[in-house]
Design a protein around this motif. Structure first.
Motif, PDB file in Angstrom:
ATOM      1  N   ASP A 102     -22.754  -6.655  -1.813  1.00 59.93           N
ATOM      2  CA  ASP A 102     -21.464  -6.396  -2.461  1.00 59.93           C
ATOM      3  C   ASP A 102     -20.968  -4.968  -2.244  1.00 59.93           C
ATOM      4  OD1 ASP A 102     -23.499  -5.330  -4.078  1.00 59.93           O
ATOM      5  OD2 ASP A 102     -22.788  -6.234  -5.947  1.00 59.93           O
ATOM      6  N   ASP A 105     -23.850   2.097  -2.679  1.00 58.10           N
ATOM      7  CA  ASP A 105     -23.587   3.251  -3.518  1.00 58.10           C
ATOM      8  C   ASP A 105     -24.501   4.382  -3.038  1.00 58.10           C
ATOM      9  OD1 ASP A 105     -22.176   4.029  -5.978  1.00 58.10           O
ATOM     10  OD2 ASP A 105     -24.134   4.050  -6.926  1.00 58.10           O
ATOM     11  N   SER A 106     -25.631   4.593  -3.686  1.00 59.94           N
ATOM     12  CA  SER A 106     -26.566   5.632  -3.238  1.00 59.94           C
ATOM     13  C   SER A 106     -27.217   5.239  -1.905  1.00 59.94           C
ATOM     14  CB  SER A 106     -27.662   5.852  -4.281  1.00 59.94           C
ATOM     15  OG  SER A 106     -28.554   4.768  -4.304  1.00 59.94           O
ATOM     16  N   GLY A 107     -27.275   3.955  -1.647  1.00 65.32           N
ATOM     17  CA  GLY A 107     -27.914   3.478  -0.423  1.00 65.32           C
ATOM     18  C   GLY A 107     -29.398   3.201  -0.600  1.00 65.32           C
ATOM     19  N   THR A 109     -31.122   1.015  -2.580  1.00 63.71           N
ATOM     20  CA  THR A 109     -31.520  -0.395  -2.591  1.00 63.71           C
ATOM     21  C   THR A 109     -31.616  -0.935  -1.161  1.00 63.71           C
ATOM     22  OG1 THR A 109     -30.272  -0.619  -4.647  1.00 63.71           O
ATOM     23  CG2 THR A 109     -30.971  -2.667  -3.590  1.00 63.71           C
ATOM     24  N   LYS A 133     -19.186   3.090  -0.909  1.00 66.90           N
ATOM     25  CA  LYS A 133     -18.832   4.339  -1.599  1.00 66.90           C
ATOM     26  C   LYS A 133     -19.617   5.469  -0.930  1.00 66.90           C
ATOM     27  CE  LYS A 133     -18.470   2.760  -6.438  1.00 66.90           C
ATOM     28  NZ  LYS A 133     -19.187   2.835  -7.733  1.00 66.90           N
ATOM     29  N   VAL A 155     -16.189  -0.204 -10.052  1.00 66.44           N
ATOM     30  CA  VAL A 155     -15.367  -1.374  -9.753  1.00 66.44           C
ATOM     31  C   VAL A 155     -16.066  -2.664 -10.176  1.00 66.44           C
ATOM     32  CG1 VAL A 155     -14.043  -0.354  -7.857  1.00 66.44           C
ATOM     33  CG2 VAL A 155     -16.270  -1.383  -7.374  1.00 66.44           C
TER      34      VAL A 155
HETATM   35  P1  IMP Z   1     -27.466   1.626  -4.533  1.00 62.97           P
HETATM   36  O1  IMP Z   1     -26.714   1.632  -3.226  1.00 62.97           O
HETATM   37  O2  IMP Z   1     -28.948   1.480  -4.376  1.00 62.97           O
HETATM   38  O3  IMP Z   1     -27.129   2.832  -5.369  1.00 62.97           O
HETATM   39  O4  IMP Z   1     -27.060   0.404  -5.430  1.00 62.97           O
HETATM   40  C1  IMP Z   1     -26.097  -0.484  -5.130  1.00 62.97           C
HETATM   41  C2  IMP Z   1     -26.003  -1.485  -6.263  1.00 62.97           C
HETATM   42  O5  IMP Z   1     -25.494  -0.844  -7.444  1.00 62.97           O
HETATM   43  C3  IMP Z   1     -25.026  -2.580  -5.932  1.00 62.97           C
HETATM   44  O6  IMP Z   1     -25.646  -3.688  -5.319  1.00 62.97           O
HETATM   45  C4  IMP Z   1     -24.423  -2.910  -7.271  1.00 62.97           C
HETATM   46  O7  IMP Z   1     -25.195  -3.917  -7.899  1.00 62.97           O
HETATM   47  C5  IMP Z   1     -24.522  -1.641  -8.080  1.00 62.97           C
HETATM   48  N1  IMP Z   1     -23.228  -0.908  -8.124  1.00 62.97           N
HETATM   49  C6  IMP Z   1     -22.940   0.262  -7.542  1.00 62.97           C
HETATM   50  N2  IMP Z   1     -21.668   0.646  -7.781  1.00 62.97           N
HETATM   51  C7  IMP Z   1     -21.125  -0.330  -8.533  1.00 62.97           C
HETATM   52  C8  IMP Z   1     -19.803  -0.526  -9.095  1.00 62.97           C
HETATM   53  O8  IMP Z   1     -18.864   0.277  -8.954  1.00 62.97           O
HETATM   54  N3  IMP Z   1     -19.625  -1.663  -9.817  1.00 62.97           N
HETATM   55  C9  IMP Z   1     -20.614  -2.587 -10.010  1.00 62.97           C
HETATM   56  N4  IMP Z   1     -21.860  -2.450  -9.510  1.00 62.97           N
HETATM   57  C10 IMP Z   1     -22.109  -1.327  -8.767  1.00 62.97           C
END
Ligand code: IMP
Ligand code: MG
Length: 176
Positions: A102, A105-107, A109, A133, A155
């Protein structure tokens, strides 16, 4: 449930979003023409994006699998460690895999997941995300297909949740 109905504003309309998803599907169709493409949906957020994307992929045979991961720590701040909540049903060895997510974000996961799935010897592994993002990035991840690049705002909709709700909203909304 924490009701935020009055604070939601449309960021990307359904029409704009689905037009862009069709374009991504066309690009993917060109890149995988004649091949077998194995789509891996990252639950639950990736589900609406993946079904919409898959409907527009042509020129290749598509199979699907689903995986659910959770990061340790709270929802908004990714800790970097991921736990498999539901693993894939099938082996990905020697297959051309496309991970469908979906939002990045931080990358953390995705970087963890790519590393983990890479050890299962797929023929190839690429990444497709509906939203990106980049300003929030903490670890480098190579993203092959991006729907929309957005600013650092929370979002929801089109699979993305707010406390597990609002995933069914057919467009991307921003919370003011
Ligand atoms: P990251 O890239 O490891 O930080 O985490 C990504 C995950 O954080 C995504 O798969 C989403 O589940 C959750 N996430 C990050 N930003 C948002 C947002 O703006 N709305 C809803 N979920 C988000
Ligand atoms: Mg999530």
């Amino acid at each position: 449930m924490n009701n935020i109905d009055d604070k939601m504003k449309t960021l990307i309309s359904q029409e704009k979003l689905e037009k862009r998803i069709s374009e991504l599907a066309e690009e993917i169709s060109r890149d995988y023409a004649g091949k077998e493409l194995h789509l891996i949906c990252i639950l639950k957020g990736g589900v609406m994006f993946m079904t919409q994307l898959a409907k527009h992929i042509t020129n290749c045979h598509v199979s699907m699998d689903f995986m659910s991961v959770s990061s340790y720590g709270n929802e908004r701040v990714s800790s970097g460690k991921v736990r498999i909540v539901k693993d894939l049903d099938e082996s990905i060895e020697d297959r051309d895999v496309l991970i469908v997510e979906d939002i990045i974000d931080s990358g953390r996961t995705l970087s963890h997941l790519l590393e983990m799935l890479g050890t299962r010897n797929p023929a190839s592994i690429r990444l497709c995300t509906m939203l990106d993002k980049p300003s929030r990035r903490e670890v480098d991840v190579k993203v092959d297909y991006v729907g929309f690049t957005i600013e650092d705002k929370f979002v929801l909709g089109y699979g993305l949740d707010y406390d597990q709700f609002y995933r069914n909203i057919p467009y991307i909304a921003v919370v003011e």
